[in-house]
Structures are given as structure tokens and as C-alpha cells.
Enzyme design. Sequence first.
Site, PDB file in Angstrom:
ATOM      1  N   THR B 162       0.805  -1.166  -0.126  1.00 61.81           N
ATOM      2  CA  THR B 162      -0.117   0.050  -0.006  1.00 61.81           C
ATOM      3  C   THR B 162       0.948   1.361  -0.021  1.00 61.81           C
ATOM      4  O   THR B 162       1.273   1.683  -1.019  1.00 61.81           O
ATOM      5  CB  THR B 162      -1.000  -0.106   1.193  1.00 61.81           C
ATOM      6  OG1 THR B 162      -0.407  -0.184   2.393  1.00 61.81           O
ATOM      7  CG2 THR B 162      -1.976  -1.182   0.979  1.00 61.81           C
ATOM      8  N   LYS B 188       4.031  -6.956   3.492  1.00 56.18           N
ATOM      9  CA  LYS B 188       3.725  -5.615   3.225  1.00 56.18           C
ATOM     10  C   LYS B 188       3.621  -4.865   4.732  1.00 56.18           C
ATOM     11  O   LYS B 188       2.884  -5.773   5.671  1.00 56.18           O
ATOM     12  CB  LYS B 188       2.604  -5.341   2.489  1.00 56.18           C
ATOM     13  CG  LYS B 188       1.082  -6.100   2.802  1.00 56.18           C
ATOM     14  CD  LYS B 188       0.339  -4.903   3.457  1.00 56.18           C
ATOM     15  CE  LYS B 188       0.603  -3.545   3.374  1.00 56.18           C
ATOM     16  NZ  LYS B 188      -0.377  -2.525   3.974  1.00 56.18           N
ATOM     17  N   THR B 199       0.294  -6.555  12.746  1.00 57.73           N
ATOM     18  CA  THR B 199      -0.399  -5.800  11.578  1.00 57.73           C
ATOM     19  C   THR B 199       0.139  -6.175  10.326  1.00 57.73           C
ATOM     20  O   THR B 199       0.824  -7.458  10.590  1.00 57.73           O
ATOM     21  CB  THR B 199       0.354  -4.304  11.640  1.00 57.73           C
ATOM     22  OG1 THR B 199       0.046  -3.937  12.976  1.00 57.73           O
ATOM     23  CG2 THR B 199      -0.184  -3.463  10.648  1.00 57.73           C
ATOM     24  N   GLU B 285       5.820   4.338   7.533  1.00 52.24           N
ATOM     25  CA  GLU B 285       5.439   5.173   6.725  1.00 52.24           C
ATOM     26  C   GLU B 285       6.422   6.521   7.200  1.00 52.24           C
ATOM     27  O   GLU B 285       6.453   6.911   8.332  1.00 52.24           O
ATOM     28  CB  GLU B 285       3.880   5.638   7.083  1.00 52.24           C
ATOM     29  CG  GLU B 285       3.153   4.692   6.327  1.00 52.24           C
ATOM     30  CD  GLU B 285       1.641   4.961   6.497  1.00 52.24           C
ATOM     31  OE1 GLU B 285       0.732   4.415   5.864  1.00 52.24           O
ATOM     32  OE2 GLU B 285       1.436   5.423   7.692  1.00 52.24           O
ATOM     33  N   ASN B 407       0.065  10.799   5.929  1.00 43.41           N
ATOM     34  CA  ASN B 407      -1.288  10.373   6.750  1.00 43.41           C
ATOM     35  C   ASN B 407      -2.565  11.291   6.862  1.00 43.41           C
ATOM     36  O   ASN B 407      -3.568  11.119   7.323  1.00 43.41           O
ATOM     37  CB  ASN B 407      -0.971   9.822   8.119  1.00 43.41           C
ATOM     38  CG  ASN B 407      -0.555   8.240   7.961  1.00 43.41           C
ATOM     39  OD1 ASN B 407      -1.259   7.509   7.360  1.00 43.41           O
ATOM     40  ND2 ASN B 407       0.676   8.156   8.438  1.00 43.41           N
ATOM     41  N   THR B 412      -7.622  11.200   0.787  1.00 47.40           N
ATOM     42  CA  THR B 412      -8.086  12.163  -0.349  1.00 47.40           C
ATOM     43  C   THR B 412      -7.224  12.529  -1.331  1.00 47.40           C
ATOM     44  O   THR B 412      -6.314  11.885  -1.517  1.00 47.40           O
ATOM     45  CB  THR B 412      -8.603  13.317   0.594  1.00 47.40           C
ATOM     46  OG1 THR B 412      -7.589  13.700   1.390  1.00 47.40           O
ATOM     47  CG2 THR B 412      -9.963  13.128   1.273  1.00 47.40           C
TER      48      THR B 412
END
Lengths: 412, 412
Positions: B162, B188, B199, B285, B407, B412
Amino acid sequence: MAEYAKQLVKEEVTILPEGNVVTPKGFTAGGVHCGIRKSKLDFGWIYSQVPAATAGVYTTNAFQAAPLKVTQESISTGCKIQALLVNSGVANACTGEQGLNDAYEMRKWGAEAFGVLESHTAVASTGLIGELLPMEKIKQGIDQIHQQENNHVSRFERAILTTDTREKGTAVQIEIEGKTIAIGGAAKGSGMIHPNMATMLSFITTDADVDASALSAALKNITNKSFNMITVDGDTSTNDMVLAMANGTAGNSPLDEDHPEWHLFEKGLAIVCENLAKEIARDGEGATKLVEVHVTGAETDQAAQAISKSVISSNLVKTAIHGADANWGRLITAIGYSGQPVNPDKVSISIGSVKVVNEGMPVAFDEAEAKSHLMQDTVIIFADMGAGSGEAIAWGCDLSYDYVRINASYRT
Amino acid sequence: MAEYAKQLVKEEVTILPEGNVVTPKGFTAGGVHCGIRKSKLDFGWIYSQVPAATAGVYTTNAFQAAPLKVTQESISTGCKIQALLVNSGVANACTGEQGLNDAYEMRKWGAEAFGVLESHTAVASTGLIGELLPMEKIKQGIDQIHQQENNHVSRFERAILTTDTREKGTAVQIEIEGKTIAIGGAAKGSGMIHPNMATMLSFITTDADVDASALSAALKNITNKSFNMITVDGDTSTNDMVLAMANGTAGNSPLDEDHPEWHLFEKGLAIVCENLAKEIARDGEGATKLVEVHVTGAETDQAAQAISKSVISSNLVKTAIHGADANWGRLITAIGYSGQPVNPDKVSISIGSVKVVNEGMPVAFDEAEAKSHLMQDTVIIFADMGAGSGEAIAWGCDLSYDYVRINASYRT
């Protein structure tokens, strides 16, 4: 019902818009620059005309800073404090024997300056961990206490700040036995703010006459629902402390749990603590808004507290709110890993007045409307667990670029 | 002693630099773009020539996604999986009855495409929560499975990502009964990475013949020391899953705890899981570096785990490391609020080889040397509690501007 209760409180407790720690009679406060910080005020004090019954709540961090140990010793001696000295810039934490001696010395100098007992003197420090207090500068601060121009409460409110961007003061007024009583407060927060003792420094004053042990029980109870329900970054500092000082100059007969108007004092104290807690959350490092998470319908209040803290602490929730993104999947996720019993098919969530999840299922909602709420100064998330009557509110803030900027270079 | 043990492992287990999930015999893997994501690969599969004994570990989040329920049902039927289908872009979580039906449909189509039993087929999804699977696109993905050009393991590794920035594959080789056995893995990670189930998605393959219940016990145990010891942001996702598939094509006699070379298989599996876990942490991230926190001298291993997780999870620690700031006060603080018994006067801390705290007291250290370690790709913090023999390692990453950027605008 909750709305009705809130209105009742408002009728009985008057919030004073310009209130602060010297709104209650018999208190003075001030602050100076003594040279610990480059140019900002860094040394402050509160003084009560008479010894005040005092209660404290302290950090749960295993590495408790030296001033907390000294202040606890003062309070345990006779439950009275008359003078409080605070420095910012250096936390005097992880400083061993020397740090403890320095905190005692600071207390001694403060007691001498105000002409009060050492056991009636409290000390507090906030700032960098692991550095010794610069005692010459502390002395310079103490030497400036009696200069007229330094005795302004706003100087005190400024002197206790670190990375905070603004002063935090509040006060309320109540009537007990026909006498006007005020409760005021000041606080600093910003970083290392997390549930399990509120982090930060918070000082509460009142001119009410209050029994010390009743005050202590009330402060502990209210702290759990106010300071312990805020988070900025999940870190519980070594220096957190809330002190409440009641000097009795209002002339009421001593308040305790058996006094018919005790509930009113408790309400006033709760509002002061909640106001300060919210101000700390709103002024979290890098924060651009206050976030409130209201959890209802949990199995118990404790479960509701854990769930609301889980949501308010989530970095993914905090960044989504920073970006005004109605990413309710992150809300669901944080509820789901709270460790509390949750029935996914019963959970409903609203962002402001926009319902986004109904009994576990996504609702088609107006993204623009949700976004417009998320752009407000105060963002409110409602989450109902559909399981019982437990409820809680937690306060926090968004996570911004500035949080990273501030903390990637705090020391250097 | 720990060093000696490590060398032993290295001698017995060979790490294959280019290894992956198809290094073990009898496995193929591939990936395609089916249109869920704009242009990146978004649908992948692993296929075993014969049904493979399979074990799984799943998220602890109360809101468990639909594909996890379906996969658990498959595995519980006969502990065998032959085909695995994964999509990225949509998580199929919080999608109710429809989502569950969709996951069953995806499993059915996958089983048909590979000509295997539905109960031998596993499904997994990762991506946005609360959206229904676009079933037409899933169908398009499945229709492309048998096109020759799509069957490359690197396409599988890419299809499951992702916000990850790179593929994650690893494999090791061991010898059991004189036969060469390989264990491979793909994963991932990136966001919603936190202890309490790792996770992320992680898929492990081996050509060893392994008893399903022994495999399950080993996977659970090793997950606790690898995937459950990483954190990126403290959020435990709804879709986390680790699957281990053993197809037995190496021709060894079945392995379980009683086999004389079982420990060797366990070591190999542990190295594969640890490598994947570290790669996930390193690619968190916004991460610019891998952070390892080694805790020794705790009262128990469990205490050491809790302390190392507390440090690795601290936003203040993560931002300090991002800024290459040797702010050990934040390390001390995170140790102090871990909830574990800690004697402040016994704790010693080093940043790389630079000692910064010795038995609770600051050490005068070379800031430049500490900073130079903090600028490395991998930052190692050593913390000794001076209390016992409990030890643990946790892995994480720094907290950067990019974490916030990614994040604040994911949806959006």
C-alpha cells in the site's frame, strides 16, 4: 439529560472569563527571567497570605524528578503550603543526589525569601531532563521576588511555560454559606502529555476553607476525569504535578464531604481542572486544534475511558484530523484495539453532527459537511458502543508537521 | 553468549540474499493490475503444487476484516492451503454481511481459477477500511492469473503493497535429514503497524514437510518475538495476518517438536520472520531509518519486551532520532512509564556504542559521536535495567514530516 446537568452546573458555577490563580483572595503570583532560558521568563512563584491546605497528584513515571520528592515531603509534613517556586528550562530529573540537594536548596531559599517554613514551601521544575539546576540563576530568580514590577499573575503564567505557545489561566466563582468563593488555576503542558497522571504542571488556588484530606480525595478523583483524560503524544513526563491550595480566606466553615454544599465546591474544582486540561490539549506541541472524543454506551465508565483514550492517542486519527480527512476507518480501528470488549455490530460514530458509522456499517455521508466540521478549532468525535451506560470524554489534538519540527530539534 | 548463539545460527542457517516466497520448491507467485488502485499492481497470488500444511496468526483488533474470517474458516477445515489471493487498495473491513459474501466469492473464484478446493484457498485484503470490494475488478484480476507474463514473484511482492516504498522478500536455507530445505517470506507493512499482532500481511512458504500443529505453535511463538515486536505508529490494523505454508516437496519426514532437527527449522523460520519484521519497520510510513531497542537486565523477558516496546513507541523518542538528537531524557522517560518495575538508579543506556546514562546518572559523552551513530541507516539503543536476566529487542522507525504528510491525506 447530560445537557440538563451541564446547565445546572452553569447556573451554580460562574466561569470568570479573566480568572486566574490570584482571583481567589489572599494569593499573589509573579515571574521573572533569571537566565536559565535565553530570554523568556523562567522563574515564577505563588504566595498565599496564610498557609493553605494543600493536596497534590504526581507523575506515575518511575523516574520521578527531584522537586516532586521535595514537594511531597513538604506536603506530607502538615498538608500546608504557603509559597510555591517553579522554574522552567531545566527539569532537575535524573540528577541523583546532587539534584535532590539542589531541590532542597531551592526550597530553603524560597522559604527564606517569603519568610515561611520550609515545610510550607513547594518547588517544581520543568524542562530538559538530566541537567543540574543552575543554582546561581535560581538564586537570581529568588532575589527578584520582592521587586514590585514582577508581581503580575501573567508573568507567573508565562514563567512556567516551555514549548507552550500561550498562557493558561482560568477561574470560577461559587457561593457557599452565602460567601463568595473563587477557585483559580494555571497550567503548562505542550509535550510529554499523556493520560496516567496528567503530565504537565498545574496549580490550583482557592480562598475556600477546605479540609486537606477532602481536598486530596476530590483532586485525585477529578484529575482522573480531566488531566488524566488528555494526551498530546503518549509520553508521561518525569515532572508532572498538580497542586491545589486552599487558604480559607473566604471565611466559610471548613468544607469536606459532609458539608451540604460540598458538591458545589467539587463542581467548581472540576470545571477549573477540565478547562486547564482542555487548554493544555489545545496547545499541544504543533497542535492546530482541540479534539474531543465522547464515548457513550460502553459497558462501564472505565471501558469508555480506555476507548476514548485509545482513539485520542492514535497517530493515524491525529494526522487524519490534521488533514481534515473524515477517515472513520481509523476511528473504528482505534476503538477495536482499545483492549475493551466491543461488539463491532453495535458501534456508531459521528464526526461533529455527521453520522459516519451506524451499528458497525458505513453510512453514506456528506464529505463536505464532515470536512467542514474537521476544519473547526474544536473537533468532536462521538462514538456510541451500544452496550451499556458507561461514558467518558478524552481530549487531545491533531498531529502536525510542526510536532515533528519542534521535537526533532528540541535540545539542539 | 548471545553473540556465540548468533554465530551458531549463522553456520546452520544460510541466508539467501535473493530469496523470496518461491525459493522453496513447488511454489509459484504472481501479480497484476486489476484496477482497484490507479496504476500500481493491486492483485497477487501464491500457489503451491500440492496442498500445504498451513498455520495463521491474526489481528487482535475487535473489528476483524471479512477476508480474515474466511481464511480462518479455510484453514480450520483441514489445515491445508494451496492457493492464496491478495488484493491491495480496499481492506474489506467494516463491510458487514456484504463484505463477508464478497470475501467468500473471491475465495470461490480463486479456487476455480487454480482448480483447487475452496477450503484450500485463502484470501487477504489490505487498504482502505469501510469500502466494499470492487468485485468486477477482483474478477479481472483472477482472469489474468494464468497469463504467463504475470507469474513473477516480484509482481506478487509489489501487488500486496500500500504505502510501502519497496518490496519485502527474504529466504533462508537449512539442511534436514541431508535434504536441502528452504523457507521464504514476503510482507507488506508501512502503516497501522504495532505490537499485538504484527499488523500487516506476511506470507511464509517452505518446502519442508511440517506437522500443521507444530507449525502453528512455532509461528505463534516466533511472531511474538518478531512481528509483535515492531511498531510504526501504535495502531493495530483490522486486517493483519501472518500465514505459513509448508508443502512438503523437499521430501523430508514430517517435522514436529520431537524431530531431532526441529530446532533448526524453528531457527530458520525465526530468521525469516525477523528479517521481514525489520524490513517492515525500516519501511514504516515516512521512516528514514530502522531503530532497534535492545533491553537487557530486566526482571523477566516479558518486562524487557514491555520496556523495549515503550521506548520504540514513543513519539518523542522517534522524533529525536529523526533529528539525530541524543536526547536520552526521552529514553529514560519512556522506560519510566513502561509500567514495569524499574529501579532508576540501576538503569544504563547507550546510543550505539556511546554510553549516555550509567546507573541512573548522566555520563559526559561526545555529542558528535552520538550524533554520528544517530545519522546511520540503523540506530541501536541499548538499555540495561541492572535487575535480572530478562531481555528483548523491539524494532521501529523514526517519526518524520513525511509520516504526517502521508497520513494527513491518505484517503483524499
